[in-house]
Write an enzyme that holds these catalytic residues in place. Structure first.
Site, PDB file in Angstrom:
ATOM      1  N   LEU A  98     -42.994 -35.499 -24.456  1.00  0.00           N
ATOM      2  CA  LEU A  98     -44.438 -35.584 -24.291  1.00  0.00           C
ATOM      3  C   LEU A  98     -44.826 -34.348 -23.492  1.00  0.00           C
ATOM      4  O   LEU A  98     -44.196 -34.050 -22.477  1.00  0.00           O
ATOM      5  CB  LEU A  98     -44.847 -36.848 -23.523  1.00  0.00           C
ATOM      6  CG  LEU A  98     -44.847 -38.167 -24.287  1.00  0.00           C
ATOM      7  CD1 LEU A  98     -45.127 -39.324 -23.332  1.00  0.00           C
ATOM      8  CD2 LEU A  98     -45.876 -38.171 -25.415  1.00  0.00           C
ATOM      9  N   ASP A  99     -45.844 -33.618 -23.922  1.00  0.00           N
ATOM     10  CA  ASP A  99     -46.188 -32.403 -23.192  1.00  0.00           C
ATOM     11  C   ASP A  99     -46.814 -32.738 -21.849  1.00  0.00           C
ATOM     12  O   ASP A  99     -47.139 -33.898 -21.550  1.00  0.00           O
ATOM     13  CB  ASP A  99     -47.078 -31.483 -24.037  1.00  0.00           C
ATOM     14  CG  ASP A  99     -48.425 -32.098 -24.372  1.00  0.00           C
ATOM     15  OD1 ASP A  99     -49.068 -32.671 -23.475  1.00  0.00           O
ATOM     16  OD2 ASP A  99     -48.854 -31.990 -25.538  1.00  0.00           O
ATOM     17  N   LYS A 100     -46.994 -31.736 -21.031  1.00  0.00           N
ATOM     18  CA  LYS A 100     -47.459 -31.909 -19.653  1.00  0.00           C
ATOM     19  C   LYS A 100     -48.774 -32.662 -19.588  1.00  0.00           C
ATOM     20  O   LYS A 100     -49.005 -33.471 -18.680  1.00  0.00           O
ATOM     21  CB  LYS A 100     -47.595 -30.540 -18.990  1.00  0.00           C
ATOM     22  CG  LYS A 100     -48.091 -30.582 -17.554  1.00  0.00           C
ATOM     23  CD  LYS A 100     -48.191 -29.175 -16.983  1.00  0.00           C
ATOM     24  CE  LYS A 100     -48.770 -29.197 -15.567  1.00  0.00           C
ATOM     25  NZ  LYS A 100     -48.887 -27.834 -14.996  1.00  0.00           N
ATOM     26  N   SER A 102     -49.934 -34.894 -21.643  1.00  0.00           N
ATOM     27  CA  SER A 102     -49.910 -36.190 -22.311  1.00  0.00           C
ATOM     28  C   SER A 102     -49.265 -37.247 -21.428  1.00  0.00           C
ATOM     29  O   SER A 102     -48.494 -36.941 -20.515  1.00  0.00           O
ATOM     30  CB  SER A 102     -49.150 -36.089 -23.644  1.00  0.00           C
ATOM     31  OG  SER A 102     -49.766 -35.149 -24.500  1.00  0.00           O
TER      32      SER A 102
END
Length: 214
Positions: A98-100, A102
């Protein structure tokens, strides 16, 4: 237990990687190269590159990742998910990312076979996200996303439910920032992205920043 499963569990790699190591004759059982499909017995000594292997306990946890945390050990100035976990869970690796910016369900495990099962494209595991956009999604663009939007790495098809700014997005792929890039291609910005389901696993009522074994 078949030899490839034994090697996978002992090393944390996928079963296909274990098959490759066995085919390359890097794995020995009692000093000899095992036959394909060999069943490991309790008395067997299994080695990989002359290092003895043993089955370690497999652990999988669900983490409710908050926004602002990165899924790596080196945050390069940002907090990392490992700062949320006690020492016994530090060796675990994320299943996907999960990106930063999200939040939501993040799985971490030392089970290579589970990681392979959840992430390999052939498995088509369903992932569900709650997405909020910077402006209402038009019917034309909704239809375009359902049919497929062309990105630099291929066609992106997302199943959508919702209206206006807020949408539930269901997908079976896992390309880098795929949801954000799909909406951006049509002129929208994803304001928030929150994962609630990954395969058979759900976030449920797990509080933000907390974790539980599954």
């Amino acid at each position: 237990m078949r030899i490839n499963r034994f090697v996978a569990l002992a090393t944390g790699i996928g079963r296909r990687q274990a098959d490759s190591l066995i085919a390359e004759k890097k794995v020995h059982v009692n000093g000899v190269v095992p036959e394909v499909g060999y069943n490991v017995k309790a008395t067997d000594i299994v080695t990989l590159n002359d290092q003895r292997l043993s089955i370690k306990e497999t652990i999988t946890i669900a983490l409710h990742k908050p926004v602002g945390y990165v899924c790596s050990r080196n945050g390069q100035g940002s907090p990392t998910i490992y700062q949320l976990l006690p020492r016994q869970y530090q060796p675990l690796k994320p299943v996907g990312r999960l990106d930063k910016d999200s939040s939501g369900l993040l799985l971490l495990t030392n089970d290579g076979e589970l990681t392979q099962n959840l992430t390999h494209p052939s498995q088509q595991k369903e992932k569900v996200y709650q997405v909020r956009l910077d402006k209402p999604l038009s019917k034309i663009d909704q239809d375009a996303i359902s049919k497929g939007v062309r990105l630099s790495d291929g066609l992106s098809k997302l199943a959508l439910e919702g209206a206006n700014y807020t949408w539930q997005v269901t997908m079976h792929e896992g390309r880098n920032r795929q949801i954000r890039r799909t909406f951006a291609r049509l002129g929208y910005t994803v304001v928030s992205l929150h994962r609630t389901h990954f395969g058979q696993y759900t976030l449920g009522e797990l509080p933000q920043g907390r974790y539980q074994e599954i």
